[in-house]
Write a protein that holds these residues in place. Structure first.
Motif, PDB file in Angstrom:
ATOM      1  N   ALA A   1      -8.391  -0.303  -1.858  1.00 35.16           N
ATOM      2  CA  ALA A   1      -8.823   0.744  -2.781  1.00 35.16           C
ATOM      3  C   ALA A   1      -9.922   1.606  -2.155  1.00 35.16           C
ATOM      4  CB  ALA A   1      -9.312   0.115  -4.086  1.00 35.16           C
ATOM      5  N   LYS A   2     -10.863   0.946  -1.471  1.00 34.28           N
ATOM      6  CA  LYS A   2     -11.918   1.692  -0.790  1.00 34.28           C
ATOM      7  C   LYS A   2     -11.334   2.617   0.266  1.00 34.28           C
ATOM      8  CE  LYS A   2     -15.824  -1.526  -1.188  1.00 34.28           C
ATOM      9  NZ  LYS A   2     -16.770  -2.378  -0.427  1.00 34.28           N
ATOM     10  N   ASN A   3     -10.402   2.097   1.062  1.00 36.66           N
ATOM     11  CA  ASN A   3      -9.800   2.897   2.120  1.00 36.66           C
ATOM     12  C   ASN A   3      -9.070   4.114   1.539  1.00 36.66           C
ATOM     13  OD1 ASN A   3      -8.951   3.217   5.009  1.00 36.66           O
ATOM     14  ND2 ASN A   3      -6.918   2.982   4.090  1.00 36.66           N
ATOM     15  N   GLU A   4      -8.350   3.894   0.456  1.00 35.10           N
ATOM     16  CA  GLU A   4      -7.634   4.994  -0.206  1.00 35.10           C
ATOM     17  C   GLU A   4      -8.609   6.074  -0.662  1.00 35.10           C
ATOM     18  OE1 GLU A   4      -6.064   5.357  -4.629  1.00 35.10           O
ATOM     19  OE2 GLU A   4      -4.777   4.010  -3.479  1.00 35.10           O
TER      20      GLU A   4
ATOM     21  N   VAL B   1       0.841  -1.198   0.000  1.00 35.71           N
ATOM     22  CA  VAL B   1       0.000   0.000   0.000  1.00 35.71           C
ATOM     23  C   VAL B   1       0.877   1.250   0.000  1.00 35.71           C
ATOM     24  CG1 VAL B   1      -1.679   1.324   1.343  1.00 35.71           C
ATOM     25  CG2 VAL B   1      -1.928  -1.158   1.134  1.00 35.71           C
ATOM     26  N   LYS B   2       1.979   1.210   0.755  1.00 37.62           N
ATOM     27  CA  LYS B   2       2.907   2.344   0.796  1.00 37.62           C
ATOM     28  C   LYS B   2       3.529   2.585  -0.581  1.00 37.62           C
ATOM     29  CE  LYS B   2       4.775   5.356   3.661  1.00 37.62           C
ATOM     30  NZ  LYS B   2       3.951   6.296   4.454  1.00 37.62           N
ATOM     31  N   LYS B   3       3.877   1.511  -1.253  1.00 33.91           N
ATOM     32  CA  LYS B   3       4.427   1.635  -2.606  1.00 33.91           C
ATOM     33  C   LYS B   3       3.380   2.207  -3.562  1.00 33.91           C
ATOM     34  CE  LYS B   3       7.966   0.386  -3.870  1.00 33.91           C
ATOM     35  NZ  LYS B   3       9.239   1.118  -4.086  1.00 33.91           N
ATOM     36  N   ARG B   4       2.151   1.805  -3.402  1.00 36.08           N
ATOM     37  CA  ARG B   4       1.050   2.358  -4.198  1.00 36.08           C
ATOM     38  C   ARG B   4       0.954   3.868  -3.974  1.00 36.08           C
ATOM     39  NH1 ARG B   4      -3.256   2.602  -7.980  1.00 36.08           N
ATOM     40  NH2 ARG B   4      -5.025   3.630  -7.023  1.00 36.08           N
ATOM     41  N   GLU B   5       1.057   4.296  -2.724  1.00 38.08           N
ATOM     42  CA  GLU B   5       1.002   5.730  -2.409  1.00 38.08           C
ATOM     43  C   GLU B   5       2.162   6.467  -3.075  1.00 38.08           C
ATOM     44  OE1 GLU B   5       1.056   5.764   1.824  1.00 38.08           O
ATOM     45  OE2 GLU B   5      -1.041   5.105   2.026  1.00 38.08           O
ATOM     46  N   TYR B   6       3.330   5.825  -3.083  1.00 38.04           N
ATOM     47  CA  TYR B   6       4.491   6.439  -3.728  1.00 38.04           C
ATOM     48  C   TYR B   6       4.221   6.677  -5.215  1.00 38.04           C
ATOM     49  CZ  TYR B   6       8.876   6.574  -6.313  1.00 38.04           C
ATOM     50  OH  TYR B   6       9.868   6.918  -7.200  1.00 38.04           O
ATOM     51  N   TRP B   7       3.655   5.676  -5.877  1.00 34.88           N
ATOM     52  CA  TRP B   7       3.425   5.789  -7.319  1.00 34.88           C
ATOM     53  C   TRP B   7       2.342   6.819  -7.636  1.00 34.88           C
ATOM     54  CZ3 TRP B   7       5.907   4.552 -11.620  1.00 34.88           C
ATOM     55  CH2 TRP B   7       7.014   3.690 -11.490  1.00 34.88           C
ATOM     56  N   ILE B   8       1.329   6.930  -6.788  1.00 30.05           N
ATOM     57  CA  ILE B   8       0.305   7.954  -6.989  1.00 30.05           C
ATOM     58  C   ILE B   8       0.944   9.345  -6.962  1.00 30.05           C
ATOM     59  CG2 ILE B   8      -1.708   9.080  -5.931  1.00 30.05           C
ATOM     60  CD1 ILE B   8      -2.625   6.291  -5.039  1.00 30.05           C
ATOM     61  N   GLU B   9       1.840   9.551  -6.000  1.00 30.18           N
ATOM     62  CA  GLU B   9       2.510  10.849  -5.890  1.00 30.18           C
ATOM     63  C   GLU B   9       3.550  11.038  -6.985  1.00 30.18           C
ATOM     64  OE1 GLU B   9       1.636  13.398  -3.992  1.00 30.18           O
ATOM     65  OE2 GLU B   9      -0.038  12.068  -3.496  1.00 30.18           O
ATOM     66  N   GLU B  10       4.226   9.969  -7.359  1.00 26.95           N
ATOM     67  CA  GLU B  10       5.239  10.056  -8.406  1.00 26.95           C
ATOM     68  C   GLU B  10       4.592  10.450  -9.736  1.00 26.95           C
ATOM     69  OE1 GLU B  10       9.274   9.516  -9.937  1.00 26.95           O
ATOM     70  OE2 GLU B  10       8.288  10.125  -8.087  1.00 26.95           O
ATOM     71  N   ILE B  11       3.456   9.874 -10.036  1.00 28.41           N
ATOM     72  CA  ILE B  11       2.736  10.214 -11.273  1.00 28.41           C
ATOM     73  C   ILE B  11       2.260  11.663 -11.222  1.00 28.41           C
ATOM     74  CG2 ILE B  11       0.609   9.759 -12.574  1.00 28.41           C
ATOM     75  CD1 ILE B  11       1.073   6.753 -11.875  1.00 28.41           C
ATOM     76  N   ARG B  12       1.790  12.073 -10.057  1.00 33.22           N
ATOM     77  CA  ARG B  12       1.356  13.467  -9.907  1.00 33.22           C
ATOM     78  C   ARG B  12       2.537  14.423 -10.094  1.00 33.22           C
ATOM     79  NH1 ARG B  12      -2.866  14.335  -6.817  1.00 33.22           N
ATOM     80  NH2 ARG B  12      -2.272  12.682  -5.366  1.00 33.22           N
ATOM     81  N   LYS B  13       3.686  14.027  -9.564  1.00 31.78           N
ATOM     82  CA  LYS B  13       4.872  14.884  -9.567  1.00 31.78           C
ATOM     83  C   LYS B  13       5.476  15.037 -10.957  1.00 31.78           C
ATOM     84  CE  LYS B  13       8.608  13.200  -7.722  1.00 31.78           C
ATOM     85  NZ  LYS B  13       9.498  12.662  -6.679  1.00 31.78           N
ATOM     86  N   ILE B  14       5.500  13.943 -11.733  1.00 33.96           N
ATOM     87  CA  ILE B  14       6.211  14.008 -13.011  1.00 33.96           C
ATOM     88  C   ILE B  14       5.305  14.360 -14.186  1.00 33.96           C
ATOM     89  CG2 ILE B  14       7.923  12.343 -12.220  1.00 33.96           C
ATOM     90  CD1 ILE B  14       6.649  10.253 -13.999  1.00 33.96           C
ATOM     91  N   SER B  15       3.985  14.390 -13.962  1.00 36.27           N
ATOM     92  CA  SER B  15       3.075  14.673 -15.074  1.00 36.27           C
ATOM     93  C   SER B  15       3.243  16.119 -15.530  1.00 36.27           C
ATOM     94  CB  SER B  15       1.622  14.406 -14.674  1.00 36.27           C
ATOM     95  OG  SER B  15       1.248  15.215 -13.582  1.00 36.27           O
ATOM     96  N   GLY B  16       3.285  16.308 -16.830  1.00 34.33           N
ATOM     97  CA  GLY B  16       3.463  17.639 -17.387  1.00 34.33           C
ATOM     98  C   GLY B  16       3.702  17.569 -18.880  1.00 34.33           C
TER      99      GLY B  16
END
Length: 304
Positions: A252-255, A10-25
């Motif tokens: 997924a529900k919790n997120e 779940v922590k890795k999932r959170e990392y990827w959500i933020e990584e995608i947000r960070k690098i999108s452009g």
């Protein structure tokens, strides 16, 4: 019972959500960077990391804006994940860079090839129609290849009647789930990629052998029986992925619910004027919560 969806996953999932947000452009550059980073992670952390991604990737984060750059890049993340999975199974695969009227992924086995498309949906998304699954479109993207696959989150697929199953059988497109794909990849890891490749071909060939029908039970019975009848090893893998599907839905529900709860709190702390300005944006939160809480595994893995 040991949890399959671990806190680390779940922590890795959170990392990827933020990584995608960070690098999108810049979509083109970001897509290549994301694909490289995902491949590097899987090589470094091993097969288990790949399976964790497959189990948790089916829902678009509620924190991403609709039609935003993050949402578009998330779609490319799921395509890259498909390609990495096919590679792990011993196939050659690539993510195509074309933006329209073409498949997102191509894969090449020893004796056959196919195109693939990964689907992801928000848990709060209510009405989905057959066009959302792109079965007809994917058929047109085969470009001479004999097979095609659309991979979807198990909890978003119709479990009673839908045109997508009739389209799948008529157009020879395999509608698959991330759960089934995780089983197939794990089977290859334990029994050898030649075996998983042989099973994959049998799955593809089972689709056009069906009588065209909207009946979900008929469709999934054919898929599930093909897999379970191939090897007794798959019985244990089946039980594992059924448990993983339940746990991934809970995660997924919790997120999603955690994000919406924070959004509601932010609104409650606004001034009257701020709240009025935000009202149009947020009035759907309660209906989204109801939709998310109604999500289930659809019983697809129990159809035999």
């Amino acid at each position: 019972m040991t949890k399959l969806i671990t806190a680390a996953a779940v922590k890795k999932r959170e990392y990827w959500i933020e990584e995608i947000r960070k690098i999108s452009g810049n979509f083109g550059d970001d897509s290549s960077r994301l694909e490289t980073e995902l491949s590097t992670e899987v090589k470094a952390e091993g097969f288990g990391a790949l399976i964790n991604h497959l189990r948790l990737c089916g829902d678009i984060p509620e924190s991403y804006g609709h039609n935003s750059s993050e949402e578009k890049l998330y779609s490319k993340y799921t395509d890259s994940l498909l390609s990495e999975t096919y590679k792990a199974m011993g196939l050659k695969s690539l993510v195509l860079k074309e933006r329209a009227d073409a498949a997102d992924v191509e894969a090449f086995a020893k004796n056959f090839s196919f195109v693939a498309d990964a689907k992801a949906f928000r848990l709060s998304r209510t009405a989905k129609n057959q066009k959302d699954f792109k079965v007809q479109a994917v058929d047109g993207w085969k470009r001479g290849k004999p097979f095609a696959m659309v991979v979807c989150p198990i909890y978003q697929l119709p479990n009673k009647s839908s045109q997508i199953y009739e389209q799948a059988t008529v157009r020879n497109v395999c509608v698959f789930t991330y759960s089934h794909l995780a089983m197939l990849a794990t089977f290859g890891a334990s029994e050898g990629n030649e075996k998983s490749e042989e099973l994959l071909e049998q799955i593809f060939k089972a689709i056009p052998a069906l009588n065209p029908s909207k009946d979900a039970s008929q469709y999934w019975a054919a898929i599930n029986r093909t897999m379970l009848g191939f090897s007794k090893v798959l019985n244990d893998l089946w039980s594992i992925e059924k448990q993983a599907a339940v746990e991934s839905i809970a995660a997924a529900k919790n997120e999603a619910l955690t994000f919406l709860a924070k959004e509601r709190e932010k609104i409650m702390r606004m001034s009257h004027d701020e709240a009025l300005r935000e009202l149009i944006k947020v009035h759907k939160i309660e209906s989204k919560i109801i939709t998310i809480n109604s999500v289930s595994n659809r019983g697809i893995l129990s159809i035999q």
